[in-house]
Every structure is written in structure tokens, then in C-alpha cells.
Design an enzyme around this catalytic site. Sequence first.
Site, PDB file in Angstrom:
ATOM      1  N   ALA A   1      13.305  -8.483  17.646  1.00  0.00           N
ATOM      2  CA  ALA A   1      13.671  -8.400  16.168  1.00  0.00           C
ATOM      3  C   ALA A   1      13.794  -6.776  15.964  1.00  0.00           C
ATOM      4  CB  ALA A   1      12.303  -8.956  15.458  1.00  0.00           C
ATOM      5  N   LYS A   2      14.450  -6.708  14.558  1.00  0.00           N
ATOM      6  CA  LYS A   2      14.331  -5.242  13.909  1.00  0.00           C
ATOM      7  C   LYS A   2      14.586  -5.379  12.687  1.00  0.00           C
ATOM      8  CE  LYS A   2      14.204  -0.945  15.707  1.00  0.00           C
ATOM      9  NZ  LYS A   2      13.714  -0.427  16.940  1.00  0.00           N
ATOM     10  N   GLY A   3      14.109  -4.312  11.971  1.00  0.00           N
ATOM     11  CA  GLY A   3      14.399  -4.549  10.506  1.00  0.00           C
ATOM     12  C   GLY A   3      14.572  -2.914   9.756  1.00  0.00           C
TER      13      GLY A   3
END
Length: 414
Positions: free
Chosen positions: A103-105
Site C-alpha cells: 500500500a502507499k498513500g
Amino acid sequence: MSHSAWQAVLERLDEAAELAKLDPDVHRMLRTPKRTLEVSIPVRLDDGSIEVFTGWRVHHDTTRGPGKGGIRFHPTLDVDEVKALAAMMTFKTALLKLPFGGAKGGVRCDPSSLSLSELEGVTRRYAYEISPLLGPDSDVPAPDVNTDGRVMAWLMDTYSMVSGRNAPASVTGKPMAIGGTRGHAGATSSGCLTCARVAFRELDIPMVGGRAVVQGFGKVGGPLAFLLSSAGMRVVAVSDIGGAVYNEGGLDIGALSDHVAESGSVAGFGGGEMIDDAAIWSIDCEMVVPAALGGVIDAGVAERISAPIVVEAANGPTTVDAQPVLDRRGVVVVPDILANAGGVTASYFEWAQALQGYPWDEQVVAERLRQRMEDAFTAVWARAQTLSVGMRTAAHVVAIERVAEAIAARGLFP
Ligand code: NAD
């Protein structure tokens, strides 16, 4: 990194998929992130006006476990970059055998222009907007560029308020006071050091007395330069956004750290001579460590690197067209998804400790980190030999095979 970051990830995935003889259905699944959430973040600024920021949280693949990946605050961030970084987390967590997905944000904003209360406002509203995705068993954020333990504490607090229960395992990279782990701060750098040690050993090049060049003197590059010099290397050049400093005999990293703490940059350090930023790549040395930005080693720079070893502390420092140049010139590149995986490994330890409610000793963290990094390096090195490919391709092959095995085991819902 920019739009091409996602293209670069796809090219690397496609190449590895062919070598791993990946099932075409699984290949297509991995070419598309599982979910992408775009959020609008209205924040009241100190002058009373309201600014509306844009943020994202991307889950690339969560077959092997909860989404894991950092939160980046940067003025040029876009969704393609977040997707690329999320996919890299899928591969990184698989490579280190961590029970997580990728994931990444992040938020497109310039934190240097925000006051502390504005930064808190951006963080809390962003955390609220992405909270449907978050949770210890669904998505566990961590710090990335321009975010730190303080930002993680606000994130954890916001998520805990929204969910109505204390949730220390919902975020990693937290301060020790609220369930952070010992050894998190230097984990990425010590993971890079382990990779460097094994690379020197495999290539039968003495590390002690060897020369290293480090680009970037931040959270990763600073401690890493110190560790390399403590391991007996001569760190002959260091650069940061303010300039580059060189000393053929090896820089005094302790003194350089003091100088940076006072002045904010390596520029003006008395223990070496200032050189042009671009000149660092041509310096005669045994190891080059990019520890700043993506895309800095392009084909032209790759032609100038004389070192036999490049350890990618930064994410995506080598462009797609630079890799063949480094391969042709026989440079061993320890790729980002392996070299800088020490941080996410320590995050895994933090998550496990939070779930157990039982903190580990610093030596336990350090030893488990070293062992996992060494095991991952060894698996990649062995695969690179059998396939006669570079370590980057081998790392992707190993990672993709593990993700594919998990996808096959779980089957397709519904
Ligand atoms: P940071 O913001 O603490 O430090 C970045 C450093 O790069 C600073 O010294 C800055 O001056 C320097 N820099 C910026 N622009 C530069 C330029 N044009 N030329 C030379 N130097 C320049 O960031 P960080 O946390 O140390 O992260 C560095 C890299 O490592 C990033 O690519 C990040 O994604 C990656 N990374 C970090 C971690 C971590 O644990 N912090 C983990 C994995 C990967």
C-alpha cells in the site's frame, strides 16, 4: 518520480513475470492495483481561509496480508507515483517474507509552507478520509518522505478516535511513548549496511578501507554514512540538497552530522572541499549509495559510475534505461525493494509487538532485522546466479513468485 514511475514498475513486473513463467491471469491482476481511493482534504489555515488538498491511499495487492506502506507529503505527488510505490511495497514485503500486502498513500502539499497546526489539520483530515481503509488487519501506514513519528501519532490518534478504541497496531513508526519499537529510527540504514556487507563479501572485495559515496544526508543517508564509516569504510563524498562535500581520506561523519544539525546542510562543512553535485557520480570508489530522490541515476550517470556496487537506499533511484548500462558495465545493483526494506521490516516488528502488547529488547530487534535482510539478500543473489540476471530482476522474480503462490492458495473470490 513522476508518471513514468508506474510505467517503470509495469516494465519490471512484465520482465519478471516472463522469467518466472507467471500465470497470465495473475500477471494481469498484479498489473492493476486492487483499490485506489482519492480524497479531498479541506483544511482551515491559520489566516482563516480554507485550502483544499488532494490525497490518495492505494492498495496494490493484499493477498499476503494487510496493506503496508508509507504516507508521503509532497507538492508534486500524483496518483501514478502512489500506485508505483504501492506496488513496490507488495514486492518488498514478499521479498522479506512479511505478512503484508503493498500500500502507499500521501497528500499533494508542501509541508515546509505549513505551520504545525496546519500540518496537524492536513494529517487528521486525511486520516479521517482514508479511515474506511485503515486498521491493524486491513491497512497499516508508516512514515515516508516529509512525514515522521509526530505525523504517525496524529494518524494513530485520529484512527483510534474514529474507531472508538485504542489502536496502536494501526500505524507504525510511532513515538516510543505510544507503542513505537526500539530500533525503528535507524532500521532502513542498518538494512542497507547488511546488504552492503553481504555484497562486498560475495564479490570478494574488502569493505574495510573501501570508499563510499552517499547522495542524501537525511533520515536514511545520515545514519547510513555513520554506519559505513563505523564499519571501516571511507565515506569520501556526501551530498544533500544544499551541495556536495568531498574528502579523499574519508569525511568525519560525526563532525558532518553536527555541522548539518547546525546549518541544515552539508554545504560549508570545513572537513572537506565543496564539489559540484553532479561530480559525485564520477568519484573513484567501491560503492555508491543513492539515498535521496528517485530517478537520479539515468543512462548518462550510469556511464560515469566507477564503483562495482550500487546500494539503492532511495526508492527508484535508477531509471529503466540506466539499468542495462550498469549491467553492461558489470555494476552490481542491490535494488531498492531489497536494500531499503529494513524500514518496513522494523515496521512489521512494531506491528507484531503492538498486537502482542509486549515490547522487544533493542538487541532482539537488531538481530532479527539483520537475519531477515541477510536471508532476503541470499535468496535474491542465488536466483540472480541461476537465472543469469541482475539482482533487480531476480528480486522481482522471487517476490512475484511468493505473491503468486499466495494468490493460488487463496483462489478467486467469489
Ligand atoms: P529525508 O527527507 O530525511 O532526506 C532526504 C535527503 O536527500 C536530504 O538530505 C536532502 O537534502 C537530500 N536531497 C534532496 N534533494 C536532493 C538533491 N537534488 N541532491 C542531493 N540530495 C538531495 O528522506 P529519507 O527518509 O532519508 O528518504 C530518502 C530516500 O529513501 C527516499 O527515496 C525514500 O523513499 C527512501 N526510503 C526511506 C525510508 C525511511 O525509513 N526513511 C525507507 C525506505 C526508503
